[in-house]
Write an enzyme that holds these catalytic residues in place. Sequence first.
Site, PDB file in Angstrom:
ATOM      1  N   ASP A  67       0.826  -0.985  -0.135  1.00 17.21           N
ATOM      2  CA  ASP A  67      -0.127  -0.144  -0.384  1.00 17.21           C
ATOM      3  C   ASP A  67       0.587   1.740  -0.584  1.00 17.21           C
ATOM      4  OD1 ASP A  67       0.837  -0.658   2.215  1.00 17.21           O
ATOM      5  OD2 ASP A  67      -0.900  -1.266   3.708  1.00 17.21           O
ATOM      6  N   HIS A 138      -7.060  -5.297  10.463  1.00 20.98           N
ATOM      7  CA  HIS A 138      -7.197  -4.838   9.026  1.00 20.98           C
ATOM      8  C   HIS A 138      -5.523  -5.507   8.530  1.00 20.98           C
ATOM      9  CE1 HIS A 138      -5.492  -1.425  10.410  1.00 20.98           C
ATOM     10  NE2 HIS A 138      -4.496  -1.701   9.403  1.00 20.98           N
ATOM     11  N   GLU A 143      -9.913  -2.348   5.799  1.00 28.39           N
ATOM     12  CA  GLU A 143     -10.503  -2.205   6.803  1.00 28.39           C
ATOM     13  C   GLU A 143     -11.379  -3.126   6.700  1.00 28.39           C
ATOM     14  OE1 GLU A 143      -9.284  -0.411   8.812  1.00 28.39           O
ATOM     15  OE2 GLU A 143      -8.531   1.334   7.774  1.00 28.39           O
TER      16      GLU A 143
HETATM   17  C1  F6R Z   1       1.140  -2.160   6.579  1.00 24.54           C
HETATM   18  C2  F6R Z   1      -0.238  -2.313   6.544  1.00 24.54           C
HETATM   19  C3  F6R Z   1      -1.015  -2.379   7.630  1.00 24.54           C
HETATM   20  C4  F6R Z   1      -0.138  -2.902   9.053  1.00 24.54           C
HETATM   21  C5  F6R Z   1      -0.642  -2.969  10.131  1.00 24.54           C
HETATM   22  C6  F6R Z   1      -0.453  -3.353  11.620  1.00 24.54           C
HETATM   23  O1  F6R Z   1       1.827  -2.174   5.345  1.00 24.54           O
HETATM   24  O2  F6R Z   1      -0.288  -2.187   5.282  1.00 24.54           O
HETATM   25  O3  F6R Z   1      -1.945  -2.942   7.341  1.00 24.54           O
HETATM   26  O4  F6R Z   1       0.490  -4.204   8.681  1.00 24.54           O
HETATM   27  O5  F6R Z   1      -1.353  -1.304  10.474  1.00 24.54           O
HETATM   28  O6  F6R Z   1       0.464  -2.406  11.551  1.00 24.54           O
HETATM   29  P1  F6R Z   1       1.470  -2.299  12.753  1.00 24.54           P
HETATM   30  O7  F6R Z   1       2.854  -3.542  11.804  1.00 24.54           O
HETATM   31  O8  F6R Z   1       2.760  -1.328  13.066  1.00 24.54           O
HETATM   32  O9  F6R Z   1       1.440  -2.632  13.918  1.00 24.54           O
END
Ligand code: F6R
Length: 241
Positions: A67, A138, A143
Amino acid sequence: MKIIRAKDYDAMSRKAANIISAQVILKPDCVLGLATGGTPVGTYKQLIEWYNKGDVDFSEVTTVNLDEYRGLPRENEQSYWSFMHHNLFDHVNIDPNRVHLPDGTNLDAEAECRHYDEVIRQLGGVDLQLLGIGGDGHIGFNEPGPAFDLGTHCVDLTESTIEANKRFFEKKEDVPRQAYTMGIKTIMQARKVLLVANGAGKAEIVKKAFFGPVTPEVPASILQMHPDFVLVGDEDALALI
Ligand code: F6R
């Protein structure tokens, strides 16, 4: 689904990096789907360490990231393009021409998403997709709510994701409100999926996503249906399962 327990964040990162290195060793010209966020940073650090030791070679690897924020130019420090360069690409021998992320500056969402799906299609799909998981389940920026059958698309970030991501920005108002993300369909088409999760804050959602019903309300739950899905978590994240 395979679950691998690691004692802490470092052990989780090493195990995840091991799986990625194995992929690169077995298929040097593989396509890696990569993620940003806090969780995979240790995995990338470990890969850099093994690259420096000569144990893993990225010269033929192609990457496609999950993303990118819509509206942020690459040069913006908070773009996922910058994140990936700071945390991995600048430190290994990856060919810059083989690095792909959605282009946040192309404001024509439909054209950009179509283009990104075409890039992935022309590469022959993703061999190994690395994922983190959001507190609401997500994956990528998928989402809760949207259907499971979407390719790359533009999303409005939910309040909880904006809240979670504001730690990377000076102030909450700076967090972009939209992003381009690979869809669940694209993620499910990856030949192997590796999800990393750490910390007690992820324990509830890990239980819900992987031991609860498969529902678009918990996007990661669809991974229960993937034929080659590996969850690597630390003790805290796996505490409830
Ligand atoms: C990152 C992404 C998100 C994260 C998720 C968890 O490219 O697409 O889905 O993997 O928000 O984030 P962290 O690892 O910061 O808890």
